[in-house]
Design a protein around this motif. Sequence first.
Motif, PDB file in Angstrom:
ATOM      1  N   GLU A 290      41.909  42.866  45.580  1.00  0.00           N
ATOM      2  CA  GLU A 290      41.691  41.434  45.756  1.00  0.00           C
ATOM      3  C   GLU A 290      41.234  40.789  44.452  1.00  0.00           C
ATOM      4  OE1 GLU A 290      39.072  40.713  48.980  1.00  0.00           O
ATOM      5  OE2 GLU A 290      40.383  41.651  50.487  1.00  0.00           O
ATOM      6  N   THR A 291      40.407  41.480  43.715  1.00  0.00           N
ATOM      7  CA  THR A 291      39.952  40.952  42.426  1.00  0.00           C
ATOM      8  C   THR A 291      41.125  40.767  41.469  1.00  0.00           C
ATOM      9  OG1 THR A 291      37.802  42.045  42.681  1.00  0.00           O
ATOM     10  CG2 THR A 291      38.451  41.382  40.444  1.00  0.00           C
ATOM     11  N   ILE A 292      42.001  41.746  41.434  1.00  0.00           N
ATOM     12  CA  ILE A 292      43.156  41.683  40.531  1.00  0.00           C
ATOM     13  C   ILE A 292      44.103  40.561  40.927  1.00  0.00           C
ATOM     14  CG2 ILE A 292      45.237  42.923  39.808  1.00  0.00           C
ATOM     15  CD1 ILE A 292      43.584  45.513  40.015  1.00  0.00           C
ATOM     16  N   MET A 293      44.375  40.431  42.234  1.00  0.00           N
ATOM     17  CA  MET A 293      45.375  39.471  42.692  1.00  0.00           C
ATOM     18  C   MET A 293      44.915  38.022  42.579  1.00  0.00           C
ATOM     19  SD  MET A 293      48.048  41.129  43.261  1.00  0.00           S
ATOM     20  CE  MET A 293      49.010  39.807  43.999  1.00  0.00           C
ATOM     21  N   ARG A 294      43.626  37.801  42.328  1.00  0.00           N
ATOM     22  CA  ARG A 294      43.159  36.418  42.141  1.00  0.00           C
ATOM     23  C   ARG A 294      43.746  35.802  40.871  1.00  0.00           C
ATOM     24  NH1 ARG A 294      37.797  38.610  43.383  1.00  0.00           N
ATOM     25  NH2 ARG A 294      37.367  38.311  45.617  1.00  0.00           N
ATOM     26  N   THR A 295      44.016  36.623  39.881  1.00  0.00           N
ATOM     27  CA  THR A 295      44.532  36.117  38.608  1.00  0.00           C
ATOM     28  C   THR A 295      45.931  36.630  38.282  1.00  0.00           C
ATOM     29  OG1 THR A 295      43.445  37.954  37.438  1.00  0.00           O
ATOM     30  CG2 THR A 295      42.227  35.865  37.641  1.00  0.00           C
ATOM     31  N   ALA A 296      46.440  37.574  39.084  1.00  0.00           N
ATOM     32  CA  ALA A 296      47.743  38.175  38.786  1.00  0.00           C
ATOM     33  C   ALA A 296      48.879  37.218  39.169  1.00  0.00           C
ATOM     34  CB  ALA A 296      47.895  39.496  39.535  1.00  0.00           C
ATOM     35  N   SER A 297      49.875  37.143  38.330  1.00  0.00           N
ATOM     36  CA  SER A 297      51.058  36.329  38.603  1.00  0.00           C
ATOM     37  C   SER A 297      52.089  37.152  39.370  1.00  0.00           C
ATOM     38  CB  SER A 297      51.669  35.838  37.294  1.00  0.00           C
ATOM     39  OG  SER A 297      52.134  36.950  36.525  1.00  0.00           O
ATOM     40  N   LEU A 298      53.202  36.511  39.698  1.00  0.00           N
ATOM     41  CA  LEU A 298      54.277  37.203  40.412  1.00  0.00           C
ATOM     42  C   LEU A 298      54.817  38.368  39.591  1.00  0.00           C
ATOM     43  CD1 LEU A 298      56.362  37.416  42.733  1.00  0.00           C
ATOM     44  CD2 LEU A 298      57.743  35.720  41.500  1.00  0.00           C
ATOM     45  N   SER A 299      54.995  38.159  38.287  1.00  0.00           N
ATOM     46  CA  SER A 299      55.515  39.238  37.444  1.00  0.00           C
ATOM     47  C   SER A 299      54.504  40.375  37.322  1.00  0.00           C
ATOM     48  CB  SER A 299      55.866  38.692  36.059  1.00  0.00           C
ATOM     49  OG  SER A 299      54.736  38.100  35.444  1.00  0.00           O
ATOM     50  N   ASP A 300      53.212  40.058  37.292  1.00  0.00           N
ATOM     51  CA  ASP A 300      52.187  41.109  37.264  1.00  0.00           C
ATOM     52  C   ASP A 300      52.242  41.937  38.543  1.00  0.00           C
ATOM     53  OD1 ASP A 300      51.246  40.221  34.796  1.00  0.00           O
ATOM     54  OD2 ASP A 300      49.890  38.782  35.742  1.00  0.00           O
ATOM     55  N   TRP A 301      52.386  41.246  39.670  1.00  0.00           N
ATOM     56  CA  TRP A 301      52.477  41.968  40.955  1.00  0.00           C
ATOM     57  C   TRP A 301      53.694  42.878  40.985  1.00  0.00           C
ATOM     58  CZ3 TRP A 301      56.505  41.641  44.503  1.00  0.00           C
ATOM     59  CH2 TRP A 301      56.299  42.335  45.701  1.00  0.00           C
ATOM     60  N   LEU A 302      54.827  42.403  40.486  1.00  0.00           N
ATOM     61  CA  LEU A 302      56.038  43.235  40.482  1.00  0.00           C
ATOM     62  C   LEU A 302      55.820  44.485  39.647  1.00  0.00           C
ATOM     63  CD1 LEU A 302      59.010  43.490  41.356  1.00  0.00           C
ATOM     64  CD2 LEU A 302      59.635  42.357  39.221  1.00  0.00           C
ATOM     65  N   LEU A 303      55.157  44.346  38.507  1.00  0.00           N
ATOM     66  CA  LEU A 303      54.866  45.516  37.677  1.00  0.00           C
ATOM     67  C   LEU A 303      53.941  46.476  38.409  1.00  0.00           C
ATOM     68  CD1 LEU A 303      55.061  46.996  34.971  1.00  0.00           C
ATOM     69  CD2 LEU A 303      53.119  45.624  34.180  1.00  0.00           C
ATOM     70  N   LEU A 304      52.901  45.959  39.059  1.00  0.00           N
ATOM     71  CA  LEU A 304      51.951  46.813  39.770  1.00  0.00           C
ATOM     72  C   LEU A 304      52.602  47.509  40.952  1.00  0.00           C
ATOM     73  CD1 LEU A 304      48.790  44.496  39.780  1.00  0.00           C
ATOM     74  CD2 LEU A 304      49.192  46.526  38.363  1.00  0.00           C
ATOM     75  N   ILE A 305      53.445  46.801  41.693  1.00  0.00           N
ATOM     76  CA  ILE A 305      54.073  47.403  42.867  1.00  0.00           C
ATOM     77  C   ILE A 305      55.050  48.496  42.453  1.00  0.00           C
ATOM     78  CG2 ILE A 305      56.158  46.019  43.241  1.00  0.00           C
ATOM     79  CD1 ILE A 305      53.529  46.791  45.915  1.00  0.00           C
ATOM     80  N   ASN A 306      55.688  48.340  41.312  1.00  0.00           N
ATOM     81  CA  ASN A 306      56.575  49.396  40.813  1.00  0.00           C
ATOM     82  C   ASN A 306      55.779  50.583  40.302  1.00  0.00           C
ATOM     83  OD1 ASN A 306      59.622  48.772  40.781  1.00  0.00           O
ATOM     84  ND2 ASN A 306      58.704  46.821  40.221  1.00  0.00           N
ATOM     85  N   LEU A 307      54.610  50.320  39.700  1.00  0.00           N
ATOM     86  CA  LEU A 307      53.744  51.431  39.309  1.00  0.00           C
ATOM     87  C   LEU A 307      53.304  52.218  40.532  1.00  0.00           C
ATOM     88  CD1 LEU A 307      51.498  49.715  36.599  1.00  0.00           C
ATOM     89  CD2 LEU A 307      53.175  51.533  36.210  1.00  0.00           C
ATOM     90  N   SER A 308      53.005  51.517  41.611  1.00  0.00           N
ATOM     91  CA  SER A 308      52.546  52.206  42.828  1.00  0.00           C
ATOM     92  C   SER A 308      53.634  53.071  43.427  1.00  0.00           C
ATOM     93  CB  SER A 308      52.068  51.180  43.853  1.00  0.00           C
ATOM     94  OG  SER A 308      53.146  50.425  44.376  1.00  0.00           O
TER      95      SER A 308
END
Length: 373
Positions: A319-337
């Motif tokens: 939740e802390t990360i997603m407060r400032t993460a953009s759509l492209s950041d989320w895509l990178l994180l979800i692919n890392l996962s």
Amino acid sequence: MDILFEDTAIKPVVDNLVFRLHYRYTYIFFLAATLLTTLYDAIGDQIDCLTDVDSDSFNDVVNSYCFIMGTFTVDRLHGLQVGQQVPHPGVGPPEVQDSITYHTYYQWVPFVLFVQGVMFYMPHWFWKRWEGGLFKQIIQDLSIRNYLGANLKNYFNRRDMIKTLSKYVTRTMNGHKMWAYRFFFCELLNLVVVVATLFFTDWFLGGEFLTYGTNVFAVVGLDPENRTDPMSYVFPRMAKCTFKSFGPSGTIQVRDMMCLIATNIINEKIYLFLWVWLVLLTAITCLWMVYRLLTILLPPLRLYLLKVRVLPSVSDEVETIMRTASLSDWLLLINLSRNMERSVFSEFIREFATHNSPATDQEHDTEKSPLKF
């Protein structure tokens, strides 16, 4: 829904199962179908026409002419009883008012299948060119393949690699927008290719492909002697051909003959499977694009999808990360996962959240408690 479409491959990849259905499985099927349509020796000659001339050279010319110029069937004769009213479905003497269907496609089938197969691979080719191995460099040796491999060095060095990865993602926050937009474009391109393939194939087969599968399955349980087989209508095994030549006296002789089209024995089955596969692939791709649109428009959905990929003990960090993460950041994180073991990814999320918390400067070097499994 993202989890349902996750592939079991363990090498680091930046796509999903729906993407792979296009460039891997569909592409291979089209290439295999192209090969099958060229194996004439397994089923006989491409076409074999019955003539009344006892000359091999003349028969070869007739066969080549009918294969290149095409054959035809009479629409009115498709509903008649085979063996009593007509010798074969659609084969018989046409009348003036009869509707004639010409079959001129079969010599182009291998070329069309090959080009369509290449088109299914093109979105992946574009993505690989644009991505340029960036993700492989980012994930280092933290992917499942390397982390769970025979080399235990990655296990003991994971903390250093996680810190390096965390620092990189922190420095490049909002810096992967073009990377994400290109990936979304390639996903959309997959949908465009499969829909275009459906309608082009329908045009190629004279407007019969879109309903081909439903028509075939509708007559499966009927008596073969008293039914109009859609396969025989779209891919006739026997058809007629008209060949004109000069006779001994210089007059024009018209020969109306029947031709066995051996290639259609394979074509009818290839296109039946192709119809089923393309319809399913179109439906799956449309659903995936709806899902993709929801992830773009709904930040809470992105938060939920990331939360289900970490251990419960680090949900607050997500939740802390997603407060400032953009759509492209989320895509990178979800692919890392997708490419990291769950506990390792959770360690990374904890480290990454530390870099993005308000108290980063004071607590950057503070030791974190062990993860709870």
